[in-house]
Design an enzyme around this catalytic site. Structure first.
Site, PDB file in Angstrom:
ATOM      1  N   ASN A 135      -6.002  18.207   3.747  1.00 48.89           N
ATOM      2  CA  ASN A 135      -4.840  19.103   3.675  1.00 48.89           C
ATOM      3  C   ASN A 135      -5.044  20.281   4.616  1.00 48.89           C
ATOM      4  O   ASN A 135      -5.399  20.035   5.775  1.00 48.89           O
ATOM      5  CB  ASN A 135      -4.401  19.457   2.238  1.00 48.89           C
ATOM      6  CG  ASN A 135      -5.405  20.105   1.333  1.00 48.89           C
ATOM      7  OD1 ASN A 135      -6.353  19.479   0.927  1.00 48.89           O
ATOM      8  ND2 ASN A 135      -5.190  21.349   0.975  1.00 48.89           N
ATOM      9  N   ASP A 136      -4.784  21.480   4.219  1.00 48.18           N
ATOM     10  CA  ASP A 136      -4.606  22.628   5.132  1.00 48.18           C
ATOM     11  C   ASP A 136      -5.534  22.693   6.354  1.00 48.18           C
ATOM     12  O   ASP A 136      -6.733  22.480   6.234  1.00 48.18           O
ATOM     13  CB  ASP A 136      -4.875  23.943   4.388  1.00 48.18           C
ATOM     14  CG  ASP A 136      -4.227  24.017   3.046  1.00 48.18           C
ATOM     15  OD1 ASP A 136      -3.446  23.137   2.703  1.00 48.18           O
ATOM     16  OD2 ASP A 136      -4.530  24.969   2.319  1.00 48.18           O
ATOM     17  N   GLN A 187      -9.158  21.176   5.048  1.00 53.76           N
ATOM     18  CA  GLN A 187      -9.432  20.839   3.652  1.00 53.76           C
ATOM     19  C   GLN A 187      -9.630  19.332   3.582  1.00 53.76           C
ATOM     20  O   GLN A 187      -8.767  18.571   4.052  1.00 53.76           O
ATOM     21  CB  GLN A 187      -8.265  21.291   2.773  1.00 53.76           C
ATOM     22  CG  GLN A 187      -8.168  22.789   2.620  1.00 53.76           C
ATOM     23  CD  GLN A 187      -9.281  23.325   1.738  1.00 53.76           C
ATOM     24  OE1 GLN A 187      -9.186  23.275   0.523  1.00 53.76           O
ATOM     25  NE2 GLN A 187     -10.344  23.851   2.327  1.00 53.76           N
ATOM     26  N   ASP A 218      -7.600  31.901   0.301  1.00 50.79           N
ATOM     27  CA  ASP A 218      -7.165  31.608   1.674  1.00 50.79           C
ATOM     28  C   ASP A 218      -7.297  32.811   2.613  1.00 50.79           C
ATOM     29  O   ASP A 218      -6.319  33.262   3.221  1.00 50.79           O
ATOM     30  CB  ASP A 218      -5.719  31.072   1.690  1.00 50.79           C
ATOM     31  CG  ASP A 218      -5.516  29.924   0.703  1.00 50.79           C
ATOM     32  OD1 ASP A 218      -6.515  29.272   0.363  1.00 50.79           O
ATOM     33  OD2 ASP A 218      -4.372  29.690   0.270  1.00 50.79           O
ATOM     34  N   TRP A 258       3.319  18.921  -0.544  1.00 52.06           N
ATOM     35  CA  TRP A 258       2.586  18.546  -1.768  1.00 52.06           C
ATOM     36  C   TRP A 258       3.391  17.572  -2.639  1.00 52.06           C
ATOM     37  O   TRP A 258       2.815  16.760  -3.353  1.00 52.06           O
ATOM     38  CB  TRP A 258       2.230  19.802  -2.578  1.00 52.06           C
ATOM     39  CG  TRP A 258       1.018  20.498  -2.023  1.00 52.06           C
ATOM     40  CD1 TRP A 258       0.983  21.713  -1.408  1.00 52.06           C
ATOM     41  CD2 TRP A 258      -0.332  20.018  -2.041  1.00 52.06           C
ATOM     42  NE1 TRP A 258      -0.310  22.009  -1.030  1.00 52.06           N
ATOM     43  CE2 TRP A 258      -1.142  20.995  -1.413  1.00 52.06           C
ATOM     44  CE3 TRP A 258      -0.959  18.862  -2.522  1.00 52.06           C
ATOM     45  CZ2 TRP A 258      -2.515  20.848  -1.248  1.00 52.06           C
ATOM     46  CZ3 TRP A 258      -2.327  18.720  -2.353  1.00 52.06           C
ATOM     47  CH2 TRP A 258      -3.090  19.703  -1.731  1.00 52.06           C
TER      48      TRP A 258
HETATM   49  C1  FRU Z   1      -2.674  25.083   0.000  1.00 50.02           C
HETATM   50  C2  FRU Z   1      -3.865  25.153  -0.927  1.00 50.02           C
HETATM   51  C3  FRU Z   1      -4.635  26.431  -0.696  1.00 50.02           C
HETATM   52  C4  FRU Z   1      -6.000  26.086  -1.190  1.00 50.02           C
HETATM   53  C5  FRU Z   1      -6.123  24.632  -0.749  1.00 50.02           C
HETATM   54  C6  FRU Z   1      -6.933  23.768  -1.673  1.00 50.02           C
HETATM   55  O1  FRU Z   1      -2.254  23.826   0.336  1.00 50.02           O
HETATM   56  O2  FRU Z   1      -3.430  25.041  -2.255  1.00 50.02           O
HETATM   57  O3  FRU Z   1      -4.080  27.561  -1.314  1.00 50.02           O
HETATM   58  O4  FRU Z   1      -6.974  26.897  -0.608  1.00 50.02           O
HETATM   59  O5  FRU Z   1      -4.811  24.124  -0.678  1.00 50.02           O
HETATM   60  O6  FRU Z   1      -7.166  22.516  -1.123  1.00 50.02           O
END
Ligand code: FRU
Length: 499
Positions: free
Chosen positions: A38-39, A55, A168, A306
């Site tokens: 992810n991010d 991530q 974050d 998401w």
């Molecule tokens: C955003 C998030 C962030 C967090 C991460 C966890 O997509 O929820 O706030 O750090 O993903 O994977």
């Protein structure tokens, strides 16, 4: 010293990556080396390369205990995977190394700042995540977690600020060599806010103030903030959770927000002037920016939503998650403009050009097809202002599948629809956006990679992004008009990164 947990992750990803055929992933969009992504994290320019961390849950194509994956590139289109940079292997991050950022220290080391997560069982049995900010320092490959982690925790927060939603960190370098950092948080009203912290050396941090307050205007908790100067304004990007639509803005649930305003450095005061969605499509979240060596502000987001993570096929069991195209940012007429990074033009291969093509009903054009494509379409009414009611372009098309972009000038609405892209799930497949046009004239640039489309409207005034997992043999492109349209088309095949 590399921990056992990180060593295992590195060994696993190296072996698992080999089981994924390069042509079964996006070509020039960064995707998970293996498992889940992810991010974007730690997007930075360091020692002659762009570094992108992300991530990462290497062991499964679903979200799990967060690691940081790592890749480098010189043009943001050709990526080389490096070994995973962080694993959840310390007492203060045992349940996850969440999102964060990176900066080069004065002594040349690379500093990562991330959110450490530890799960805590509340008296009522509920599981909550305690979130603190942590550091790791490295050389661009190996990173050592800082001995005094966490560097920011609940003790640094004013009364009433959440210790469970505190995540974050985005580090910013100040002109005088000191550092600032902005972090997403929740005040007592359950809404979101962005906190500002300062540090002389990047290691010792202190709370300064609330940089921006949501007051429940744009969703609730604000995740993944970024803050920078752009074309004489200051821009705050954040990804609010649980947004409610306002007109044609903010339709994505967990969506994106761009606040444009001014910043008084002396008092650290951000004054908002306007707000907008960053992306008007379906799949875009948690973007992060970097300043390129030649001064461009470049943004990459997680090309996913998401709520649409079930849009996947059994064809790709070993990876899930891709990043968006890198986009160059500008402010024009008080709005955020995004253009595909200009390096993409170096990937352009053969060109097919059509000018003043009349479209009435369905039309296919010789040479216009493909799934690795940079396609610009300019449309105008063929005979006077009201000569058409609808224009559409279909792509990733064969007898069974297509994804479409359609425009109705009377309503000024552009719609993206991937209902027939091969999805077997009842999730959101379409998004409509209000767009600007002059008497039915509209300019669209579509960038197609294997599993996505990004539509840049009116030279980047708006962008609509969507993933689609249609089989690659569906490579048709066709046009349609209800009424009479006159169209110019320029198509470049994008030269594959060698697969
Ligand atoms: C955003 C998030 C962030 C967090 C991460 C966890 O997509 O929820 O706030 O750090 O993903 O994977």
């Amino acid at each position: 010293m590399t921990s056992q947990t990180l060593r295992e992750a590195r060994k696993y990803e190296e072996a698992s990556e080999k089981l994924i055929k390069p042509e079964k992933r996006p070509d020039f969009h960064l995707s998970a080396r293996t498992g889940w992504m992810n991010d974007p994290n730690g997007f930075s320019w360091y020692q002659g390369k762009y570094h992108m961390f992300y991530q990462y849950h290497p062991y499964d194509s679903h979200w799990g205990p967060m690691h940081w994956g790592h890749a480098v590139s010189t043009d943001l289109l050709h990526w080389e995977y490096l070994p995973a940079a962080l694993a959840p292997d310390a007492s203060y991050d045992k349940d996850g190394c969440f999102s964060g950022s990176a900066v080069e220290l004065a002594d040349g080391r690379h500093l990562l700042m991330y959110t450490g997560v530890v799960q805590e069982r509340l008296k009522n049995g509920e599981l909550r995540e305690l979130q603190t900010q942590c550091l790791a320092v490295g050389d661009g490959i190996d990173y050592e977690k800082y001995e005094n982690n966490p560097v920011l925790d609940e003790k640094d927060l004013p009364q009433g600020f959440s210790r469970y939603d505190f995540r974050d960190p985005k580090i910013l370098k100040n002109a005088d060599g000191s550092y600032s950092c902005i972090i997403g948080n929740r005040p007592a009203d359950g809404s979101g806010q962005i906190l500002l912290f300062t540090s002389a050396d990047g290691f010792q941090w202190k709370y300064q103030k609330v940089l921006c307050t949501n007051n429940r205007r744009f969703g609730l908790m604000w995740e993944c903030p970024d803050f920078f100067e752009l074309d004489g304004k200051h821009v705050l990007l954040t990804s609010p959770q649980d947004m409610m639509p306002q007109g044609f803005e903010y339709h994505n649930g967990n969506g994106t927000l761009c606040l444009i305003g001014t910043y008084d450095e002396k008092t650290a005061t951000f004054t908002e002037e306007s707000g907008q969605s960053i992306d008007y499509g379906i799949d875009f979240y948690a973007p992060q920016t970097v300043l390129s060596p030649d001064g461009r502000r470049i943004m990459i987001g997680w090309m996913q939503n998401w709520d649409t993570c079930n849009l996947r096929t059994s064809e790709h069991p070993l990876w899930y998650g891709q990043m968006s195209l890198p986009r160059e940012l500008h402010i024009k007429n008080g709005r955020l403009y995004q253009q595909p990074i200009r390096e993409l033009e170096q990937m352009r291969g053969s060109k097919t050009l059509y000018q003043n093509v009349p479209v009435t009903g369905f039309l296919q054009l010789e040479g216009i097809r493909g799934r690795l494509v940079d396609l610009t379409i300019v449309i105008r009414p063929a005979q006077g202002e009201r000569s058409y009611r609808k224009f559409a372009v279909r792509f990733a098309q064969n007898e069974t599948y297509y994804t479409s972009l359609s425009f109705r000038p009377e309503e000024s609405i552009l719609k993206i629809d991937r209902k027939y892209s091969g999805s077997r799930r009842a999730i959101i497949h379409q998004r409509r956006s209000l767009v600007n046009h002059t008497d039915g004239c509209l300019r669209l640039r579509l960038i197609l990679d294997r599993y996505s489309v990004e539509v840049f409207v009116n030279d980047g005034e708006q962008v609509m992004t969507a993933t689609m997992y249609t089989e690659q043999s569906a490579d048709g492109i066709s046009f349609f008009a209800d009424g009479a349209v006159c169209m110019d088309v320029v198509k470049y095949d994008l030269i594959s990164n060698g697969f």
